[in-house]
Structures are given as structure tokens and as C-alpha cells.
Design an enzyme around this catalytic site. Structure first.
Site, PDB file in Angstrom:
ATOM      1  N   ASP A  10       0.858  -1.181   0.000  1.00  0.00           N
ATOM      2  CA  ASP A  10       0.000   0.000   0.000  1.00  0.00           C
ATOM      3  C   ASP A  10       0.898   1.237   0.000  1.00  0.00           C
ATOM      4  O   ASP A  10       2.090   1.150   0.302  1.00  0.00           O
ATOM      5  CB  ASP A  10      -0.887  -0.004   1.263  1.00  0.00           C
ATOM      6  CG  ASP A  10      -1.769   1.229   1.365  1.00  0.00           C
ATOM      7  OD1 ASP A  10      -2.242   1.718   0.324  1.00  0.00           O
ATOM      8  OD2 ASP A  10      -1.971   1.718   2.490  1.00  0.00           O
ATOM      9  N   SER A  11       0.288   2.382  -0.287  1.00  0.00           N
ATOM     10  CA  SER A  11       1.031   3.635  -0.217  1.00  0.00           C
ATOM     11  C   SER A  11       1.460   3.929   1.226  1.00  0.00           C
ATOM     12  O   SER A  11       2.392   4.690   1.447  1.00  0.00           O
ATOM     13  CB  SER A  11       0.154   4.777  -0.723  1.00  0.00           C
ATOM     14  OG  SER A  11      -1.066   4.795   0.004  1.00  0.00           O
ATOM     15  N   CYS A  73      -4.288  -1.080  -2.107  1.00  0.00           N
ATOM     16  CA  CYS A  73      -4.395   0.379  -2.237  1.00  0.00           C
ATOM     17  C   CYS A  73      -5.270   0.647  -3.456  1.00  0.00           C
ATOM     18  O   CYS A  73      -4.988   0.149  -4.553  1.00  0.00           O
ATOM     19  CB  CYS A  73      -3.013   0.987  -2.438  1.00  0.00           C
ATOM     20  SG  CYS A  73      -3.029   2.750  -2.792  1.00  0.00           S
ATOM     21  N   GLU A 152      -6.031   8.862   9.824  1.00  0.00           N
ATOM     22  CA  GLU A 152      -4.684   8.646  10.372  1.00  0.00           C
ATOM     23  C   GLU A 152      -4.476   9.373  11.685  1.00  0.00           C
ATOM     24  O   GLU A 152      -3.741   8.933  12.553  1.00  0.00           O
ATOM     25  CB  GLU A 152      -3.623   9.069   9.340  1.00  0.00           C
ATOM     26  CG  GLU A 152      -3.607   8.113   8.177  1.00  0.00           C
ATOM     27  CD  GLU A 152      -2.304   8.087   7.407  1.00  0.00           C
ATOM     28  OE1 GLU A 152      -1.389   8.844   7.761  1.00  0.00           O
ATOM     29  OE2 GLU A 152      -2.230   7.299   6.442  1.00  0.00           O
ATOM     30  N   CYS A 184     -11.319   3.347  -0.771  1.00  0.00           N
ATOM     31  CA  CYS A 184     -10.029   3.761  -0.208  1.00  0.00           C
ATOM     32  C   CYS A 184      -9.803   2.959   1.063  1.00  0.00           C
ATOM     33  O   CYS A 184     -10.745   2.726   1.836  1.00  0.00           O
ATOM     34  CB  CYS A 184     -10.048   5.264   0.096  1.00  0.00           C
ATOM     35  SG  CYS A 184      -8.555   5.850   0.916  1.00  0.00           S
ATOM     36  N   HIS A 186      -8.571   3.626   3.823  1.00  0.00           N
ATOM     37  CA  HIS A 186      -8.776   4.276   5.112  1.00  0.00           C
ATOM     38  C   HIS A 186     -10.249   4.384   5.509  1.00  0.00           C
ATOM     39  O   HIS A 186     -10.574   4.609   6.661  1.00  0.00           O
ATOM     40  CB  HIS A 186      -8.204   5.697   5.089  1.00  0.00           C
ATOM     41  CG  HIS A 186      -6.710   5.752   5.123  1.00  0.00           C
ATOM     42  ND1 HIS A 186      -5.936   5.160   4.156  1.00  0.00           N
ATOM     43  CD2 HIS A 186      -5.858   6.327   5.993  1.00  0.00           C
ATOM     44  CE1 HIS A 186      -4.659   5.379   4.433  1.00  0.00           C
ATOM     45  NE2 HIS A 186      -4.586   6.085   5.549  1.00  0.00           N
TER      46      HIS A 186
HETATM   47  N1  DGL Z   1      -4.102   3.771   0.273  1.00  0.00           N
HETATM   48  C1  DGL Z   1      -4.680   4.822  -0.502  1.00  0.00           C
HETATM   49  C2  DGL Z   1      -5.910   4.307  -1.250  1.00  0.00           C
HETATM   50  O1  DGL Z   1      -6.507   3.306  -0.920  1.00  0.00           O
HETATM   51  C3  DGL Z   1      -5.055   6.009   0.356  1.00  0.00           C
HETATM   52  C4  DGL Z   1      -3.901   6.811   0.858  1.00  0.00           C
HETATM   53  C5  DGL Z   1      -3.161   7.577  -0.240  1.00  0.00           C
HETATM   54  O2  DGL Z   1      -3.662   8.576  -0.768  1.00  0.00           O
HETATM   55  O3  DGL Z   1      -2.052   7.141  -0.542  1.00  0.00           O
HETATM   56  O4  DGL Z   1      -6.303   4.927  -2.209  1.00  0.00           O
END
Ligand code: DGL
Length: 267
Positions: A10-11, A73, A152, A184, A186
Site C-alpha cells: 500500500d502507499s 491500495c 490517520e 479507499c 482508510h
Molecule cells: N491507500 C490509498 C488508497 O486506498 C489512500 C492513501 C493515499 O492517498 O495514498 O487509495
């Protein structure tokens, strides 16, 4: 049978909401998780940069002999999936296709809402895949960029978040969607806040569960299921893990079973 780990990336740390679903549904599987905490967020970046970063993450995991890759992600899944498929000798699961299938099954009035980062929404990936399955479905997409930092910071149930969520989602209430895809990693943390605004009749789709159901099917079909009674969990990040320790619990649902290690993607 194959006891090699599953690579999840993931990012940042949001993908832990997907990793925790592996622990739940596939308790014998070992996991290597990689979060690019040095360069998060990806959701506001250009397609070219997200592809470049995503390939670096995938290659790091492929060098560690993972038996499959889970792109945990939405932003990466939306813009870089084909490029990752080109370099990967192992099966790849993304978080969009399984959520789309579940969303299409769930809607009765054929009006689906999708929320995600700016990158995910601009890519049009969700709408495209939904329409491919059923062109009669109307898709309404809204980017909710502030949800990531709010989750977060642990503010996902805060009054301020409720106000921001209302601003983002009121339009979807007016448009009478009956299904909302949380596009997403989050957003599952904001489940209660979102339900409060949309009302209990709107079905929320979180991609973690259908993604890992698909992963299970793929592993079974390819004879890659593990029967290891002592699976291992390795967590890697690209920046100092200090802050990460404080927030992972919220995303993983429990204390991480393992240490978080800072790595360089060239390792
Ligand atoms: N993990 C990213 C997503 O699911 C969200 C966080 C980001 O913007 O990197 O899109």
C-alpha cells in the site's frame, strides 16, 4: 501446498485493513506487508508517479519470493494494475474488482456511489468496471481527500469529521444511491460516521472482505494454500516507523504480531 508468504502493499498503512482480513480469513498464511510511508499519500499524485512507485513496491516483494501479491491500495489498483501484472510471475489481486462485483450484486435501485482519493476517482476505474458488468447502473463518484488524514489522526469519529463527511456525502443522499463503495483503504474506519449521514438503508461495501475471498479462491485453484500452523508476519515501511506504531492498531484491529522495520526499496 505452498508456505511462501503473501505480499501485501500500500502507499502507507491503510492497507493494513486488507492485511487484517487475510489474518481473519486465511489464518495459516504468512504475510509480508510493505507500506510506502515515506511517500504517502499517493491519492493526490499523477498516474506516472504512482505507476513508478507501485512497480518499486511490487519488485521489493517479488524479490522476497511471495506467492501472490495483494495490491491493498485503491489508488494503485486504479492506475497501475496492468503495469504490475506485466512484471509479476505470481497471481495479483487488486481491491477494485472484488468491491465492484459485490457492489453490483448489492444494488437494487441501480444507483451506486463511489468514494475515494482524487487519483482513484479521476481514473474512473470504478465506474468503468461497474458499467462493464451492468451498463444500466448509474455511478456517482465523489473524492473525499480529507478522510485519509482524518483517519490517520484518529479523528474518524470526531464532530469535525462528521461535518466534512456531510459536505462530501450530502449530494449522494440527494441522488438516492442505495449502495456506496468505500474506494479507499482508510474509509472503513469512517464506517459509522458515513452510515450516520447516508442512513442505515444504504449498503456500504468495504473491499477488504471480497478481496480476500477472491484471494482464497485463487490460492485454492492454484494449489497455493498454506497449512503452516505458525505463520509469520513481517511489516516493512519506507520511513522511520515511530509514528506508524501509534496508528497501526486502528487499521489492523489489534496489535501487530511482529516488528515494523524500515527498509529501502532497493534492498
Ligand atoms: N491507500 C490509498 C488508497 O486506498 C489512500 C492513501 C493515499 O492517498 O495514498 O487509495
Amino acid at each position: 501446498m505452498n508456505n511462501n508468504p503473501i505480499g501485501v502493499f500500500d502507499s502507507g498503512i491503510g492497507g493494513l485493513t486488507v492485511a487484517r482480513e487475510i489474518v481473519k480469513q486465511l489464518p495459516h498464511e504468512s504475510i509480508i506487508y510493505l507500506g510506502d510511508t515515506a511517500r504517502v499519500p499517493y491519492g493526490t499524485r499523477s498516474k506516472e508517479i504512482v505507476i513508478k512507485f507501485a512497480l518499486e513496491l511490487a519488485n521489493f516483494l517479488l524479490r522476497r519470493k511471495v506467492k501472490s501479491l495483494v495490491v491493498a491500495c485503491n489508488t494503485i489498483s486504479a492506475v497501475a494494475l496492468d503495469k504490475i501484472k506485466n512484471i509479476s510471475p505470481v497471481p495479483i489481486l487488486d481491491v477494485i474488482a472484488p468491491a465492484v462485483k459485490k457492489g453490483v450484486r448489492a444494488t437494487k435501485n441501480k444507483r451506486i456511489g463511489v468514494i475515494g482519493t482524487s487519483g482513484t476517482i479521476q481514473s474512473g476505474a470504478y465506474a468503468l468496471q461497474i458499467k462493464k458488468i451492468d451498463p444500466r447502473i448509474k455511478v456517482f463518484s465523489v473524492s473525499c481527500p480529507l478522510f485519509v488524514p482524518l483517519a490517520e489522526e484518529g479523528l474518524h469519529k470526531h464532530q469535525a469529521t462528521r461535518l466534512i463527511a456531510k459536505d462530501y456525502l450530502d449530494e449522494l443522499v440527494r441522488l438516492k444511491i442505495d449502495t456506496l463503495i468505500l474506494g479507499c483503504t482508510h474509509y472503513p474506519l469512517l464506517y459509522d460516521t458515513i452510515t450516520e449521514i447516508l442512513g442505515p438503508k444504504v449498503t456500504l461495501i468495504d473491499s477488504a472482505q471480497p478481496t480476500i475471498e477472491s484471494l482464497k479462491k485463487v490460492l485454492e485453484e492454484k494449489g497455493l494454500i498454506s497449512e503452516n500452523n505458525n505463520p509469520t508476519y513481517e511489516f516493512y515501511v519506507t520511513d522511520a516507523p515511530g509514528r506508524v506504531y501509534q496508528v497501526t492498531r486502528r487499521f489492523f484491529g489489534s496489535k501487530l504480531k511482529g516488528k515494523i522495520k524500515k527498509v529501502s526499496l532497493g534492498d
